[in-house]
Design an enzyme around this catalytic site. Structure first.
Site, PDB file in Angstrom:
ATOM      1  N   HIS A  78      15.587 -20.366   7.386  1.00 38.80           N
ATOM      2  CA  HIS A  78      15.706 -20.061   8.787  1.00 38.80           C
ATOM      3  C   HIS A  78      16.428 -19.106   9.288  1.00 38.80           C
ATOM      4  CE1 HIS A  78      12.858 -23.282  10.123  1.00 38.80           C
ATOM      5  NE2 HIS A  78      13.530 -24.087   9.729  1.00 38.80           N
ATOM      6  N   CYS A 133      13.409 -15.880   9.723  1.00 35.34           N
ATOM      7  CA  CYS A 133      12.526 -15.574  11.235  1.00 35.34           C
ATOM      8  C   CYS A 133      12.726 -13.976  11.778  1.00 35.34           C
ATOM      9  CB  CYS A 133      13.282 -16.324  12.369  1.00 35.34           C
ATOM     10  SG  CYS A 133      13.162 -15.862  13.763  1.00 35.34           S
TER      11      CYS A 133
END
Length: 264
Positions: A78, A133
């Site tokens: 992430h 991301c």
């Protein structure tokens, strides 16, 4: 000359609802690719990939290199952001990678990465490949390998781990995501998408992977010997963005760096 690599893959994010599926496979896949290219590869997976471990291992590879060496760092997991406290971000946010212990408030800021890469001795080549991301425009790409299951964005919303006080301090600020990652230092950054997009965690032929990682490795086998990073990037863009994977891979670095021969 030596070639050293660190591959990081994090599926498990305790204390959040953000577990992923393809990041550990990504890290192992990158390790196999780089090992075949003569790299000494170390890997951090899940619980081993804490913030302290990431800092220590990246610092060891970068600061411990010598002129003529190449260091490649891959990260699959992430991304997130925190309020900018140094005043160097136009959007008021520092972008960050999410270690396994992000639930304890531990993150690896773009500023931290910049400081780590600044430790490299003269003549050391550093490449960062980030499948995390970012996200955006929809065009037609080849999706023949993609399974029908819905993909998941590799973005961990601050609300899932940040304190209410910190969240309150961010209200009203723009929603740019990983723009600061372009300033991490090193020679080259290959990113899974634009700083206004998400990278997607999905599945191909029954096996979880990051979309960017899957297509990056798939296209390696189509390149001629001596191909450059720029040529590799163009091959990846044959597949991304696509209708179900709206992410536009990016390459950042000088013109000469983009034309380095792959993995040399």
């Amino acid at each position: 000359m030596s070639k050293r690599a660190l591959t990081i893959g994090i599926n498990d994010y305790p204390g959040t609802d953000g577990d992923l599926a393809g990041c550990v496979n990504d890290a192992r896949d990158w390790g196999a690719v780089l090992g075949a290219q003569g790299y000494e590869v170390s890997t951090l997976l899940d619980a081993a990939a804490t913030r302290d471990a990431m800092v220590a291992h990246i610092g060891d590879r970068v600061a411990g290199a010598s002129a003529g060496d190449t260091v490649i760092i891959t990260y699959s997991g992430h991304g997130t952001w925190v309020p900018d406290r140094s005043g160097d971000e136009s959007d008021g946010r520092d972008e960050a990678l999410c270690p396994h212990d992000i639930g304890d408030g531990k993150m690896l800021l773009d500023d931290d990465l910049h400081a780590l890469f600044d430790q490299r001795p003269a003549g050391v080549r550093v490449v960062l490949i980030s499948d995390s991301c970012h996200s955006g425009s929809v065009t037609r790409g080849d999706e023949a390998d993609l399974d029908p299951a819905l993909p998941r964005a590799r973005f961990l919303p601050p609300a899932s781990w940040m304190s209410l006080a910190e969240l309150a301090a961010c209200r009203g600020r723009p929603a740019a995501l990983m723009g600061g990652m372009t300033r991490t230092g090193g020679d080259l950054l290959l990113a899974g998408c634009r700083d206004t997009e998400f990278s997607w965690d999905t599945q191909f032929r029954g096996r979880p992977n990051g979309a960017f990682t899957y297509y990056a490795i798939k296209t390696l086998h189509t390149l001629l010997p001596g191909a450059s990073y720029q040529q590799w990037f163009r091959a990846i863009r044959h597949y991304l963005p696509s209708t179900r994977l709206p992410q536009s891979p990016q390459i950042f670095g000088s013109r000469s760096a983009r034309h380095f021969e792959l993995f040399t």
